[in-house]
Design a protein around this motif. Structure first.
Motif, PDB file in Angstrom:
ATOM      1  N   LEU A 215      -5.069  11.333   1.755  1.00  0.00           N
ATOM      2  CA  LEU A 215      -5.106   9.900   1.458  1.00  0.00           C
ATOM      3  C   LEU A 215      -6.308   9.581   0.573  1.00  0.00           C
ATOM      4  CD1 LEU A 215      -4.308   8.698   5.085  1.00  0.00           C
ATOM      5  CD2 LEU A 215      -2.695   9.111   3.207  1.00  0.00           C
ATOM      6  N   PRO A 216      -6.107   9.397  -0.716  1.00  0.00           N
ATOM      7  CA  PRO A 216      -7.224   9.223  -1.655  1.00  0.00           C
ATOM      8  C   PRO A 216      -8.207   8.115  -1.310  1.00  0.00           C
ATOM      9  CG  PRO A 216      -5.194   9.610  -2.860  1.00  0.00           C
ATOM     10  CD  PRO A 216      -4.804   9.426  -1.421  1.00  0.00           C
ATOM     11  N   PRO A 217      -7.774   6.942  -0.802  1.00  0.00           N
ATOM     12  CA  PRO A 217      -8.762   5.870  -0.577  1.00  0.00           C
ATOM     13  C   PRO A 217      -9.688   6.113   0.611  1.00  0.00           C
ATOM     14  CG  PRO A 217      -6.527   4.980  -0.818  1.00  0.00           C
ATOM     15  CD  PRO A 217      -6.405   6.438  -0.592  1.00  0.00           C
ATOM     16  N   LEU A 218      -9.335   7.025   1.522  1.00  0.00           N
ATOM     17  CA  LEU A 218     -10.089   7.186   2.760  1.00  0.00           C
ATOM     18  C   LEU A 218     -11.142   8.276   2.608  1.00  0.00           C
ATOM     19  CD1 LEU A 218      -7.290   6.826   5.475  1.00  0.00           C
ATOM     20  CD2 LEU A 218      -8.585   5.060   4.250  1.00  0.00           C
ATOM     21  N   GLY A 219     -12.281   7.907   2.017  1.00  0.00           N
ATOM     22  CA  GLY A 219     -13.364   8.853   1.832  1.00  0.00           C
ATOM     23  C   GLY A 219     -14.271   8.907   3.045  1.00  0.00           C
ATOM     24  N   PHE A 220     -14.978  10.027   3.196  1.00  0.00           N
ATOM     25  CA  PHE A 220     -15.912  10.198   4.308  1.00  0.00           C
ATOM     26  C   PHE A 220     -17.360  10.030   3.859  1.00  0.00           C
ATOM     27  CE2 PHE A 220     -12.020  12.363   5.358  1.00  0.00           C
ATOM     28  CZ  PHE A 220     -11.783  11.929   6.655  1.00  0.00           C
ATOM     29  N   ILE A 221     -17.627  10.325   2.607  1.00  0.00           N
ATOM     30  CA  ILE A 221     -18.949  10.100   2.029  1.00  0.00           C
ATOM     31  C   ILE A 221     -18.893   8.931   1.058  1.00  0.00           C
ATOM     32  CG2 ILE A 221     -20.760  11.088   0.579  1.00  0.00           C
ATOM     33  CD1 ILE A 221     -19.977  13.839   1.722  1.00  0.00           C
ATOM     34  N   HIS A 222     -17.911   8.937   0.171  1.00  0.00           N
ATOM     35  CA  HIS A 222     -17.720   7.831  -0.763  1.00  0.00           C
ATOM     36  C   HIS A 222     -16.926   6.707  -0.083  1.00  0.00           C
ATOM     37  CE1 HIS A 222     -18.647  11.174  -3.491  1.00  0.00           C
ATOM     38  NE2 HIS A 222     -19.084  10.247  -4.324  1.00  0.00           N
ATOM     39  N   GLU A 223     -17.181   5.494  -0.513  1.00  0.00           N
ATOM     40  CA  GLU A 223     -16.481   4.331   0.021  1.00  0.00           C
ATOM     41  C   GLU A 223     -16.124   3.381  -1.116  1.00  0.00           C
ATOM     42  OE1 GLU A 223     -19.180   2.596   2.787  1.00  0.00           O
ATOM     43  OE2 GLU A 223     -18.913   4.143   4.312  1.00  0.00           O
ATOM     44  N   ASP A 224     -15.324   2.381  -0.795  1.00  0.00           N
ATOM     45  CA  ASP A 224     -15.030   1.282  -1.734  1.00  0.00           C
ATOM     46  C   ASP A 224     -14.452   1.764  -3.054  1.00  0.00           C
ATOM     47  OD1 ASP A 224     -16.073  -0.491   0.165  1.00  0.00           O
ATOM     48  OD2 ASP A 224     -18.105  -0.203  -0.606  1.00  0.00           O
ATOM     49  N   SER A 225     -13.643   2.788  -3.010  1.00  0.00           N
ATOM     50  CA  SER A 225     -12.984   3.295  -4.208  1.00  0.00           C
ATOM     51  C   SER A 225     -11.574   3.706  -3.840  1.00  0.00           C
ATOM     52  CB  SER A 225     -13.744   4.499  -4.785  1.00  0.00           C
ATOM     53  OG  SER A 225     -12.983   5.119  -5.813  1.00  0.00           O
ATOM     54  N   SER A 226     -10.643   3.488  -4.754  1.00  0.00           N
ATOM     55  CA  SER A 226      -9.257   3.878  -4.487  1.00  0.00           C
ATOM     56  C   SER A 226      -9.079   5.389  -4.468  1.00  0.00           C
ATOM     57  CB  SER A 226      -8.333   3.263  -5.538  1.00  0.00           C
ATOM     58  OG  SER A 226      -8.674   3.742  -6.830  1.00  0.00           O
ATOM     59  N   ASN A 227     -10.069   6.127  -4.958  1.00  0.00           N
ATOM     60  CA  ASN A 227      -9.999   7.593  -4.912  1.00  0.00           C
ATOM     61  C   ASN A 227     -11.253   8.173  -4.265  1.00  0.00           C
ATOM     62  OD1 ASN A 227     -11.741   6.993  -7.026  1.00  0.00           O
ATOM     63  ND2 ASN A 227     -11.132   8.788  -8.226  1.00  0.00           N
ATOM     64  N   ALA A 228     -11.739   7.509  -3.209  1.00  0.00           N
ATOM     65  CA  ALA A 228     -12.982   7.929  -2.560  1.00  0.00           C
ATOM     66  C   ALA A 228     -12.901   9.354  -2.043  1.00  0.00           C
ATOM     67  CB  ALA A 228     -13.310   6.971  -1.406  1.00  0.00           C
ATOM     68  N   PHE A 229     -11.773   9.741  -1.428  1.00  0.00           N
ATOM     69  CA  PHE A 229     -11.672  11.108  -0.902  1.00  0.00           C
ATOM     70  C   PHE A 229     -11.614  12.124  -2.038  1.00  0.00           C
ATOM     71  CE2 PHE A 229      -9.128  14.689   0.874  1.00  0.00           C
ATOM     72  CZ  PHE A 229     -10.092  15.153   1.761  1.00  0.00           C
ATOM     73  N   THR A 230     -10.984  11.760  -3.138  1.00  0.00           N
ATOM     74  CA  THR A 230     -10.985  12.639  -4.309  1.00  0.00           C
ATOM     75  C   THR A 230     -12.417  12.934  -4.755  1.00  0.00           C
ATOM     76  OG1 THR A 230      -8.837  11.834  -5.080  1.00  0.00           O
ATOM     77  CG2 THR A 230     -10.276  12.838  -6.724  1.00  0.00           C
ATOM     78  N   LEU A 231     -13.263  11.922  -4.752  1.00  0.00           N
ATOM     79  CA  LEU A 231     -14.667  12.114  -5.131  1.00  0.00           C
ATOM     80  C   LEU A 231     -15.388  12.993  -4.112  1.00  0.00           C
ATOM     81  CD1 LEU A 231     -15.508   8.462  -6.263  1.00  0.00           C
ATOM     82  CD2 LEU A 231     -14.928  10.424  -7.707  1.00  0.00           C
ATOM     83  N   ASP A 232     -15.053  12.842  -2.824  1.00  0.00           N
ATOM     84  CA  ASP A 232     -15.637  13.722  -1.807  1.00  0.00           C
ATOM     85  C   ASP A 232     -15.346  15.188  -2.133  1.00  0.00           C
ATOM     86  OD1 ASP A 232     -16.542  11.539  -0.379  1.00  0.00           O
ATOM     87  OD2 ASP A 232     -15.047  11.705   1.226  1.00  0.00           O
TER      88      ASP A 232
END
Length: 299
Positions: A215-232
């Motif tokens: 799920l791209p929006p559900l980041g663990f380190i990054h937040e407030d981004s539609s691709n937060a998990f991608t950035l993680d």
């Protein structure tokens, strides 16, 4: 068809034609040719390219999870219909997988990764534990702190030092990370190169996240981004891959071995992604992160 029903040996790691879904990544790279449907199977008429001889190939879609359409490819509507019916993802990508131009549907008719992702993200303790696991992979040890802001502060200091050390290794003068989203080309050459390299690694992470159905929006380190998990996921490779890729391109440009920065970063990224099997490695990391063991059979 002249080359028979075997699968193409694409850049991204699919090496056998009929193996269980759980035992493969199922990524197939196609470029410079036309993909259509004939007699109920996929047909790819290819021109000669770096990775494939010219020819007429049959592709058993049952053994493919995701088709990556590179430069010079075209497809028919029948391909979209057939692949949608059988859960085969299709993504349009740049050379070597360094750009992602489409957002394919998630997963391959499965939900285990998405469910594990959502469950971990929704529980504050498990969310923090997952962030600590990501940091442990990046830094080589589990950090003792239990507060995400403290962890981010440690990360910032370590990354800042990494920029300096990798720049020194490549003989690049470094004045700090500067990025203006409104004018990315206004930065100095090292920062421009980092912008390009980060974009390319994030594109690879986009494909890996889509391939497993996370799920791209559900980041663990990054937040407030539609691709937060991608950035993680992309950040796991920042020090070992993104920084050397960027600073190596700057050095090549300054030594007269290249004449265009973005083109040089793109060329190096395409080669490195193939050599390092980057997208399959990312897929494995995501499954490991969520403790998803799918070796038991087909999806």
């Amino acid at each position: 068809m002249s080359n028979g029903p075997g699968l193409l040996h694409g850049r991204l790691g699919l090496a056998a034609s009929r193996i269980p879904h759980a035992d493969r990544h199922g990524l197939l790279w196609l470029e410079y040719g036309k993909l259509s449907v004939e007699d109920g199977t996929l047909r790819f008429v290819a021109a000669r390219s770096e990775t494939l001889d010219a020819g007429d190939y049959a592709i058993p879609y049952q053994a493919v999870s995701m088709i990556l359409l590179g430069p010079g490819t075209s497809i028919t509507q029948d391909v979209l219909r057939l692949c949608a019916r059988h859960g085969v993802l299709i993504a349009a990508v740049g050379e070597g997988g360094v750009k992602s131009y489409t957002a394919p549907p998630l997963g391959q008719g499965r939900s285990d990764v998405a469910r594990a992702h959502a469950e971990r993200w929704a529980d504050p303790k498990r969310r923090l534990d997952t962030a600590r696991r990501l940091y442990a992979w990046r830094f080589g040890r589990v950090l003792p702190h239990r507060d995400i802001e403290t962890l981010r502060g440690i990360e910032g200091a370590r990354i800042k030092e990494s920029y300096k050390l990798v720049a020194q290794r490549f003989g690049i003068e470094w004045h700090g990370r500067r990025y203006d989203r409104q004018n990315p080309n206004a930065a100095d050459l090292p920062n421009q190169a980092l912008n390009h390299a980060a974009t390319f690694v994030e594109a690879a992470a986009d494909l890996a996240v889509a391939a497993v159905g996370a799920l791209p929006p559900l980041g663990f380190i990054h937040e407030d981004s539609s691709n937060a998990f991608t950035l993680d996921i992309a950040d796991l490779y920042r020090v070992d891959l993104t920084l050397p890729l960027a600073f190596g391109a700057v050095r090549a440009l300054r030594e007269g071995e290249a004449d265009h920065l973005e083109r040089e970063v793109r060329r190096r990224a395409a080669k490195l992604f193939r050599q390092e099997k980057l997208i399959p490695r990312m897929i494995d990391r995501i499954k490991e992160l969520f403790d998803v063991d799918d070796r038991g059979g087909d999806a």
